[in-house]
Design an enzyme around this catalytic site. Sequence first.
Site, mmCIF file in Angstrom:
data_model
loop_
_atom_site.group_PDB
_atom_site.id
_atom_site.type_symbol
_atom_site.label_atom_id
_atom_site.label_comp_id
_atom_site.label_asym_id
_atom_site.label_seq_id
_atom_site.Cartn_x
_atom_site.Cartn_y
_atom_site.Cartn_z
ATOM 1 N N GLY A 144 5.856 -1.707 -2.573
ATOM 2 C CA GLY A 144 6.494 -0.428 -2.853
ATOM 3 C C GLY A 144 7.289 0.043 -1.664
ATOM 4 O O GLY A 144 7.513 -0.711 -0.707
ATOM 5 N N GLY A 145 7.716 1.289 -1.751
ATOM 6 C CA GLY A 145 8.551 1.827 -0.700
ATOM 7 C C GLY A 145 7.830 1.906 0.639
ATOM 8 O O GLY A 145 8.462 1.899 1.689
ATOM 9 N N VAL B 128 0.917 -4.447 -0.729
ATOM 10 C CA VAL B 128 -0.529 -4.510 -0.927
ATOM 11 C C VAL B 128 -0.916 -5.948 -1.255
ATOM 12 O O VAL B 128 -0.324 -6.572 -2.135
ATOM 13 C CB VAL B 128 -0.978 -3.583 -2.079
ATOM 14 C CG1 VAL B 128 -2.508 -3.571 -2.179
ATOM 15 C CG2 VAL B 128 -0.472 -2.178 -1.868
ATOM 16 N N GLY C 292 1.265 -6.114 -4.924
ATOM 17 C CA GLY C 292 2.479 -5.364 -5.251
ATOM 18 C C GLY C 292 3.184 -4.886 -4.004
ATOM 19 O O GLY C 292 2.643 -4.936 -2.901
ATOM 20 N N LYS D 236 -3.512 -3.041 2.535
ATOM 21 C CA LYS D 236 -2.154 -2.504 2.495
ATOM 22 C C LYS D 236 -1.557 -2.557 3.894
ATOM 23 O O LYS D 236 -2.142 -2.046 4.855
ATOM 24 C CB LYS D 236 -2.152 -1.068 1.984
ATOM 25 C CG LYS D 236 -0.735 -0.488 1.962
ATOM 26 C CD LYS D 236 -0.570 0.587 0.944
ATOM 27 C CE LYS D 236 0.893 0.974 0.828
ATOM 28 N NZ LYS D 236 1.179 1.823 -0.289
ATOM 29 N N ASP E 268 0.717 13.031 -5.427
ATOM 30 C CA ASP E 268 1.376 12.029 -6.283
ATOM 31 C C ASP E 268 0.446 11.572 -7.402
ATOM 32 O O ASP E 268 0.316 10.376 -7.680
ATOM 33 C CB ASP E 268 1.836 10.836 -5.441
ATOM 34 C CG ASP E 268 2.862 9.971 -6.190
ATOM 35 O OD1 ASP E 268 3.490 10.486 -7.145
ATOM 36 O OD2 ASP E 268 3.033 8.799 -5.834
#
Lengths: 252, 329
Positions: free
Chosen positions: B35-36, B40, B33, B55, B145
């Site tokens: 993300g910001g 990963v 995936g 990552k 988070d």
Amino acid sequence: MGSFPATRHSVVAGIASPDIHARRVAFDALVSAYWRPVYKYVRIKWRRDRDDAADLTQEFFARAFEKGSLGRFEPARARFRTFLRLCLDGFVANEIKARGRLKRGGDVSFVPLDFAAAEHELSTHPAAHGAGAASHADHDEDDLFRQEWVRGLFSDAVGALRASCEAAGKTKQFAVFQRYDLDDNADVRPTYAQLASELAIPVTQVTNYLAFARRELRRLLLERLRSLCATDEEFRLEARELLGADPTSRPA
Amino acid sequence: MSALSDAALRRLRDAAEAPDLTGTKYEIVGRIGQGGMGTVYRARDRELGREIALKVVRLPEGAPDIAARMMREARTLALLEHPGIVPIHDVGTLADGRVFYAMKLVRGAPLHELPGVSLPERLTIVERVCEAVAFAHAHGVVHRDLKPQNVMVGAFGEVLVMDWGVAKIVGDTTVSLGVGSVAGTDEHAEPTTGHGVVLGTPGYMAPEQAAGDPSLVDARADVYAIGALLRDLCTGNPESTHSDGAGDVPRPLRAIIRRAMSPDPRDRYSDVTALAHDVAAFRAGDRVTAYNENLFERARRLALRHSTPILLVLAYLLMRLTFLAVFGR
């Protein structure tokens, strides 16, 4: 293709140069990088037919060269890519209004532009089939322009990678890269073991060759990207969007 | 060179963005995936012959020493050895300057995708989350988070708290860890924290965290987020940050959620352990500190809590009465 200047001077700086030769070299590079997105954008967004789009594409660059309009770019206001698209929009809108009153075509010619090939590529583009539909939203248009620009950038870098591999006798390195990363005829990617068997090399060499080719591709992409950006800031932003990394960082 | 097809372009972009792992013991298997904060990958550790999650973190601009700081702080996070926290195996810098983290590859389902789980099981999951987060708090790390996407439940019921990408080490209000997600990605997260920069996820973010001042955020922000998790698990429907859920959620449980999600941090549980105790008490049928029950509710709870001995006594009394009625004349 392959008409990028050998130096790393910015093409964007070059098109504003008072030296006519430097300006000409920069414009050739600029046209190489942008003519396909410009042509496809005119075809899809402005819904012009093939001949019209081809004329408008050539005339846009010719007029920009003669008038130096692209040289008036202000990096603080937008990215060069966005500025060029907005200039194109203004140009095409004016041309349509003035159709019939102005002489078509310019006296300046740049690198040869293969509109037939661009048209063939466009035949598979989903947006090209919605010619009668309403105009796309602004962000779609920007996406389309950007996508074609990225495609051109990668096409050019892959061409340069192929040429440099052939020149250096590294055809197997390119063959591994082509089969694994480039070949879209195969439904499924070959495994490293399959590639090793196919090319009669050890599996570890497949890893090494692929790493080499990707590293080179990345370098060539960044080189081209740098030449097409007006400032370091713009270069960093574009590189980050394109490759996910800050190209100016160094290992700790 | 003719133009590339869309499929070829996608492959090339992935290839060009793929981290250069030359000199490392890892090789990319695929992408999990993006993300910001980075991408990963599923990768293979050639030396140990196992798959891991790798990552590769995007480096923020204008902070030349950020890579070194992120690595230093990743080492702190690596000290959080707890069965409920995804372990970091390795951290390093790639040839292109990007920082990478090798983590355990977690196979399981995120909390929001768990099928058919009973209320007691859901409460147990929340307790496990509390235990992991309490451990991190004890080591001075606030997650910041917590949300269903960042809690993975493994095939054997193990609960793991993921994505410490915006975690904060108490005492350092300027930089977050930048380590993170294996399965989930966070489009909202940015790797630096400063005044005015909001990190976290709406709906799970405490009001003081949403205000964007990191100095106001402490362990009680995680209490708030776990309250929101509990709300989701009980109602099955994420609502606004101030909702405690309604419907058929038992009142004591609603009170627990309400207390955990109090807008004022001072009104919340003082720490996640206190929250876990209340959740465990509810699950066991004991009194919870967040709810003042009336006499009837107390009697009902005790009756449910001790239903077996009460039923035995009642059965005995009924039998005696029957005996007296038949033979006592």
